[in-house]
Design an enzyme around this catalytic site. Structure first.
Site, mmCIF file in Angstrom:
data_model
loop_
_atom_site.group_PDB
_atom_site.id
_atom_site.type_symbol
_atom_site.label_atom_id
_atom_site.label_comp_id
_atom_site.label_asym_id
_atom_site.label_seq_id
_atom_site.Cartn_x
_atom_site.Cartn_y
_atom_site.Cartn_z
ATOM 1 C CG ASP A 1 50.824 38.719 39.870
ATOM 2 O OD1 ASP A 1 50.735 37.805 40.712
ATOM 3 O OD2 ASP A 1 50.252 39.824 40.002
ATOM 4 C CG ASP B 1 44.626 38.221 41.891
ATOM 5 O OD1 ASP B 1 43.721 37.951 41.096
ATOM 6 O OD2 ASP B 1 44.958 37.466 42.826
#
Length: 525
Positions: A15, A17
């Site tokens: 992922d 952020d």
């Protein structure tokens, strides 16, 4: 025999952020990119290990007009400038209201990244900071590791299959798990006769399958010792040449008293095998030492097992495994410690024999789902009334639902199937159930043997998982899965055989509508 054994993973998906860089909401400015501590060093460790890297990221700011594609790509260029190159970027540009198949928790980004990297989701591990990341990984059949941040909700941490303190910790665990299933000192020749043991229920025997196959890859002959509850599953495992069925009083959940004469007979039977060595597989809460003592008395010259307790002269290979490792990998790591590895073409997942016995009844045809309401341990079974509501909801959504169960569960299956399903309770043995599950679009089941049967067959699972045992250890392994149930319920990690909380809230709280949604996520279209 492959001297090192196949790797668990080909790729790591990350992922963006909150996992790689600080979470700046809807960031379209490269100057605001701030890598998280240790991220560059951790990613370089993965690159050095030969793992391919991809970013899988929801970017609904595109749909909402908060930044442009050009601005987003500028942010990604800055991330690569600071953290090194990635082999692929999988981006969902949609908002929640768009109903796309790519926005996490849907598995679309995981599938896209795996395709782009030339692998399959089951050979990927996804590292993320929220529950959506873990749900996307599970729904694709990938491994998930959660790295919580201050925005991660407690229930997301409770539901996660694995949790690491930070990205460097997640990377260390990925590399450790991969090393653990490869022999440090591979064998130069084949072993003779190896006795392997897993004296437990059907599901326990099934999850030991990868370890048994690894032993079989390096042995001339494999003899499996199992209990009565695991015999049917043992007959489905590849690599087993002979089965010895014998109940062990230190393993069985409802054991009788120890019978000295019975133990003498067992010792004599073990001696008659003429094993050159033995590998004793156990669950994380069981001891291998009682059986190791009998094997020593039977004259077995080399014994390998997992043991936290001091084994004295009972073990030649004393192996240790951290808490939380999936049971199939736990078994594979013991086989590796004993010097055995899977062949190069053998995936480290669950598998059944190709020559399953012919079914005693006609198999269902067409498109159908299976709901299996029973469980070997009552605490892990969804309440019958809730299972009936699930069947009714699935039928109302247009699905043909078959309800399965063993011979002793006919009353249960009849009650559940009456809500809109077809009752198949008591009509098949385990091999017949395997053939039914193999043809299903999806299996809805608790944490019990048929869940692992589905994993061995590649059938997606809606897992109604009671948290009495850790999900990360006992989840359906490397198969598309959606987990439902209250992961933080009071029964968590109690290993209770009967629910200690009135009303069985961890599973009675499952909303049938969420089961319908889970089936749609796992079997789109």
């Amino acid at each position: 025999m492959n001297p090192s054994g196949p790797a668990l993973y080909d790729a790591v998906l990350l992922d963006r952020d909150g996992t790689l860089v600080e979470d700046v909401p809807y960031n379209g400015d490269p100057e605001k990119v701030r890598p998280l501590p240790g991220a560059r060093e951790a990613l370089d460790r993965l690159r050095a290990a030969g793992l391919r890297l991809a970013v899988v990221t929801n970017q609904s700011g595109l749909a909402r007009g908060y930044f442009t594609e050009r601005e987003m790509y500028a942010v990604h260029a800055r991330i690569e400038e600071l953290l090194g190159p990635f082999d692929h970027w999988a981006i969902c540009p949609h908002d929640d209201t768009d109903g796309c198949a790519c926005r996490k928790p849907a598995p679309g980004l995981v599938h896209e990244a795996a395709r782009a990297l030339g692998t399959a989701p089951r050979r990927c591990v996804l590292v993320g900071d929220i529950g959506r990341d873990m749900a996307a990984a599970l729904a694709a059949g990938a491994t998930g590791i959660l790295v919580p941040t201050p925005v991660t909700r407690p229930e997301e941490v409770a539901e996660a299959p694995a949790v690491a303190r930070d990205l460097p910790g997640a990377v260390a665990e990925i590399l450790r798990r991969d090393r653990a299933v490869r022999p440090v000192a591979p064998r130069t020749g084949r072993a003779g006769t190896v006795l392997v043991a897993r004296s437990d229920s059907a599901g326990d025997v099934l999850v030991t399958g990868p370890g048994v196959r690894a032993v079989a890859a390096g042995a001339e002959r494999v003899v499996l010792l199992c209990g009565p509850r695991g015999r049917a599953a043992a007959e489905l495992l590849p690599g087993v040449d002979e089965i010895i069925e014998w109940p062990l009083p230190w393993i069985d959940g409802s054991p009788g008293p120890v019978d000295a004469d019975d133990m003498r007979r067992l010792t004599a039977r073990l001696a008659a095998v003429g094993a050159d060595e033995a590998v004793v597989f156990t669950s994380f809460h069981q001891s291998a030492l009682p059986l190791a003592l009998l094997l020593r008395m039977a004259g077995v010259p080399r014994i390998s097992a997992i043991s936290d307790d001091y084994p004295g002269s009972l073990l030649d290979v004393r192996h240790r495994v951290p808490v939380g490792v999936p049971e199939p990998e736990r078994a594979l790591s013991l086989a590796a410690a004993a010097g055995f590895a899977l062949t190069a073409g053998d995936e480290p997942g669950l598998r059944l024999r190709a020559d399953l016995p012919a079914p005693a009844v006609d198999l269902p045809t067409g498109d159908y789902l299976v709901v299996h309401p029973g469980a070997s341990v009552p605490a892990r079974a969804c309440p019958p009334e809730r299972c009936a509501e699930i069947v009714a909801a699935l039928a109302a959504d247009g699905h043909r639902v078959l309800v399965t169960g063993g011979p002793g569960e006919r009353e249960l299956t009849a009650r559940v199937a009456a809500a809109g399903g077809t009752d198949l309770g008591g009509t098949t043995d385990l091999a017949g159930l395997a053939r039914i599950v193999a043809g299903a679009r999806c299996l809805v089941v608790g944490n019990t043997g048929p869940a692992h049967l589905a994993a061995a067959l590649g059938t997606p699972v809606v897992s109604l998982f009671a948290p009495t045992v850790p999900f990360g250890q006992w989840a359906p392994y490397r198969v598309p899965t959606v987990r439902l149930g209250d992961a933080g319920a009071a029964c968590r990690d109690t290993r209770a055989a009967r629910c200690p909380v009135a009303g069985h809230p961890c599973l009675s709280s499952v909303d049938p509508a969420r089961v319908v949604a889970a089936v749609r996520r796992l079997t789109p279209g």
